[in-house]
Scaffold this motif. Structure first.
Motif, PDB file in Angstrom:
ATOM      1  N   ASP A   1      -7.762  -2.893  -2.132  1.00 19.45           N
ATOM      2  CA  ASP A   1      -8.944  -2.048  -2.328  1.00 19.45           C
ATOM      3  C   ASP A   1      -9.851  -2.642  -3.399  1.00 19.45           C
ATOM      4  OD1 ASP A   1      -8.115  -0.225  -0.503  1.00 19.45           O
ATOM      5  OD2 ASP A   1      -7.213   1.138  -1.949  1.00 19.45           O
TER       6      ASP A   1
ATOM      7  N   SER B   1       0.829  -1.194   0.000  1.00 14.65           N
ATOM      8  CA  SER B   1       0.000   0.000   0.000  1.00 14.65           C
ATOM      9  C   SER B   1       0.869   1.253   0.000  1.00 14.65           C
ATOM     10  CB  SER B   1      -0.880   0.004   1.246  1.00 14.65           C
ATOM     11  OG  SER B   1      -0.057   0.108   2.383  1.00 14.65           O
TER      12      SER B   1
ATOM     13  N   THR C   1      -4.419   0.656  -1.120  1.00 13.98           N
ATOM     14  CA  THR C   1      -3.791  -0.633  -0.870  1.00 13.98           C
ATOM     15  C   THR C   1      -4.174  -1.592  -1.981  1.00 13.98           C
ATOM     16  OG1 THR C   1      -5.584  -1.701   0.329  1.00 13.98           O
ATOM     17  CG2 THR C   1      -4.160  -0.255   1.607  1.00 13.98           C
TER      18      THR C   1
ATOM     19  N   GLU D   1      -5.019   7.148   0.401  1.00 14.89           N
ATOM     20  CA  GLU D   1      -4.483   5.883   0.868  1.00 14.89           C
ATOM     21  C   GLU D   1      -4.948   4.775  -0.068  1.00 14.89           C
ATOM     22  OE1 GLU D   1      -5.109   5.411   4.978  1.00 14.89           O
ATOM     23  OE2 GLU D   1      -3.513   3.912   5.166  1.00 14.89           O
TER      24      GLU D   1
END
Lengths: 367, 274
Positions: B11, A61, B8, B6
């Motif tokens: 997702d 991430s 990742t 954000e």
């Protein structure tokens, strides 16, 4: 931590069943400039594209705090039929600016790019130089918190590049902006960046202070014994062709350095000029040695010559030597990358010379 | 207060980016402005063309088709009315679908280099088409005023029909643009398909007079049926509705939802394909 702008954790991207980026952990603080270096295909562009949101990570991430603008290839992509001003609005929108914000920036930007008086003309009437200057100027003046940029400095002529570098050095370094900067030219990376990340086949090979990483990268790039091109494939008229360039013993800063040059004669000439130009391993010109400068004329029938440098004015580091032979001012032979040269550590005028990088040293007298 | 992005690997694909709505609006306007600026570059008449085009179309279609169907004078007038109120909407619809479907591929240099909300490109085409629609509608409004046919109260229904037209056309544009990123076959046949759609849609005649026999429900799956009759309902105050119109309207709205999802799904890997 409050001032952290970018944080990635185990970031990875898989394209065509190959991991082009893997296990990338990086942190970028507010105001920090991070350089990314590495060979072609090392994953630099993939990393930038992932951070800019063009590619979705396949692993791990990332987190970006603040407004971000991503500039990939600033010099291209203008619409030829639109005016410079209209193009600036469109580009500005792509970079996250409102029209009002672009309007505010525009006078400074056009001034910097040197296109103020032509901003309302269609871009197709601009020279290609003007287009890239406008693109760069817009990019460089962006007010974003985080900038992700690819090769922004590879545009324009030498004068504009120097101006751009100086501008970025003063603005970027003094602002709270955080920048991720990809470049191929190490000298620029050293000047601009605080920290450097070296990518190798998608992995982080090294990370640290700019000079240390750039040195390690440059050292990995140099080939040990360069292969000379075949004489008939080299430039020059060919009255003489070099056959060997040999460096004797280990050269050290401030010491006596000797080298020998051998050539073959195909047509006689009484007035040879033997030139050796010195580059640092990352491609910056450092010095030039020319037999003409010693005031002696060298005849082609000699077949060899010796060069002695009584006080070697090179700091310790790695260099590359290019060889050119001239007869009566005309190029006869050229061997690019004729030899690598490693200068060892030594004292300059009895003192330590304060530079960590390869460069030419000069005797000085201060009063 | 600054934004945080954000992302990742895990997702889900339909998760929207935090600032993507604002981004989409700004980009759609910027692209639309670009297109409008470029529109009549190097033409003599410039914006007059925007007025001339619908006028020429309405007149020729009325005269030619009126002749084909050998309509009497009163019939010709009805026919012209039907056509005139539906045509600007149809032109807008087919412009948005055809241009929107091409928009990602046509701007691939930009799309592969800059991350912006992808719906902005088809949306910008809808905005450009809407500008034409406004001009065309002004021409129609003027005509209706002259022959005293406009229904002032019914006109309040116009925004509803306009919104429906935008949604229905964008749904197709999104879906076709997403598919075309990998397979461009549709782009090649799209003009023909839209031409065909024109002939099977009740553009020149209301669906009450024009519903092919034996098509059954398939005729009503066409979202343009609700659109064209909707414009008659709004401009002329005609009560055109049949229960089957609900199918057409639902197909338009579901098409929009489907297109939106298709585009979002495609967006994630867009730069890998272009």
């Amino acid at each position: 931590m409050n001032s952290l702008r970018i944080e990635t954790s185990n970031l990875g991207k898989n394209l065509g069943n190959r991991w082009v980026l893997r296990r990338i952990d990086l942190r970028l603080e507010e105001g920090e400039i991070l350089g990314i270096i590495g060979a072609n295909g090392a994953g630099k562009s993939t990393l930038l594209k992932t951070l800019s949101g063009l590619l979705h990570p396949d692993e791990g991430s990332y987190r970006i705090k603040g407004s971000m603008a991503s500039l990939l290839e600033v010099g291209t992509g203008f619409h030829p039929d639109l005016s410079g001003r209209e193009n600036a609005f469109l580009r500005g929108a792509l970079l996250g600016l409102s029209r009002a914000e672009v309007r505010e920036l525009l006078p400074v930007v056009t001034e910097f790019a040197g296109v103020s008086d032509r901003i309302d003309e269609p871009v197709k009437y601009y020279s290609s130089g003007m287009q890239v200057r406008l693109g760069f100027a817009l990019a460089a003046h962006l007010p974003a918190d985080v900038l992700v940029v690819d090769e922004v400095l590879a545009v324009g002529d030498a004068a504009f590049q120097a101006k751009s570098l100086a501008f970025l050095e003063s603005t970027w370094r003094q602002s709270a902006r955080s920048v991720v900067y990809v470049a191929h030219q190490l000298p620029q990376v050293r000047r601009l960046c605080d920290r450097v990340l070296w990518l190798d086949q998608g992995l982080i090979r090294m990370e640290g202070p700019a000079d240390a990483v750039c040195d390690a990268y440059a050292a990995s790039q140099k080939s040990t014994t360069p292969e000379w091109a075949e004489p008939e494939r080299r430039r020059g008229q060919g009255k003489v062709r070099a056959t060997a360039l040999s460096i004797q013993e280990q050269w050290v800063t401030g010491g006596t350095a000797k080298l020998q040059l051998h050539w073959k004669e195909y047509a006689p000439s009484e007035n040879l000029d033997l030139r050796i130009s010195v580059e640092s391993a990352d491609g910056s010109a450092i010095s030039l040695w020319s037999s003409l400068q010693s005031g002696k004329s060298i005849a082609s029938s000699q077949l060899e010559a010796h060069l002695t440098l009584s006080e070697l004015g090179l700091s310790s580091g790695d260099y590359l030597l290019h060889l050119r032979l001239f007869a009566d001012g005309l190029l006869q032979d050229e061997v690019l990358g004729a030899s690598t040269l490693t200068v060892g550590h030594g004292l300059w005028k009895g003192l330590e010379y304060p530079t960590p990088r390869p460069m030419a040293l000069q005797s000085q007298d201060w009063n | 207060m600054s934004s945080v992005r954000e992302v990742t690997a895990q997702d889900p694909w339909w998760k929207p980016q935090p600032d993507s709505a604002k981004n989409a609006r700004r980009m759609a306007l910027a692209f639309a402005r670009r297109d409008l600026r470029l529109r009549y570059v190097q033409t003599q008449l410039g914006w007059l063309w925007a007025v001339a085009q619908p006028l020429i179309l309405i007149t020729t279609l009325t005269l030619v088709l009126g002749r084909v169907f050998a309509l009497p004078a009163e019939g010709l007038r009805q026919f012209g009315l039907n056509l005139a109120v539906a045509l600007p909407g149809w032109i807008w619809f087919q412009f948005t679908v055809s241009q929107g479907a091409m928009s990602l591929v046509a701007n691939q240099a930009l799309v592969s280099k800059a991350a912006f909300n992808r719906s902005a490109l088809p949306n910008s085409k809808a905005i450009v088409g809407f500008a034409d629609f406004l001009v065309g509608s002004a021409v129609v409004a003027l005509g209706l005023l002259l022959i005293q046919e406009a229904q002032a109260l019914a006109l309040l229904r116009l925004p509803l029909v306009i919104a429906y037209t935008a949604l229905a056309s964008l749904g197709w544009a999104y879906a076709l643009a997403s598919v075309s990123v990998r397979r461009r076959d549709f782009l090649a046949v799209l003009p023909v398909l839209l031409q065909a759609l024109f002939f099977i849609s009740p553009i020149a005649l209301p669906s009450a007079n024009f519903a092919p026999v034996g098509w059954g429900i398939f005729y009503w799956l066409n979202p343009a049926v609700a659109m064209a009759d909707g414009f008659r309902w709004a401009w002329l105050g005609w009560d055109v509705w049949q229960p089957a119109h609900a199918i057409s309207a639902a197909s338009g709205i579901l098409g929009f939802v489907f297109g939106l999802l298709a585009l979002r799904w495609r967006s994630r890997r867009l730069s890998e394909f272009l």
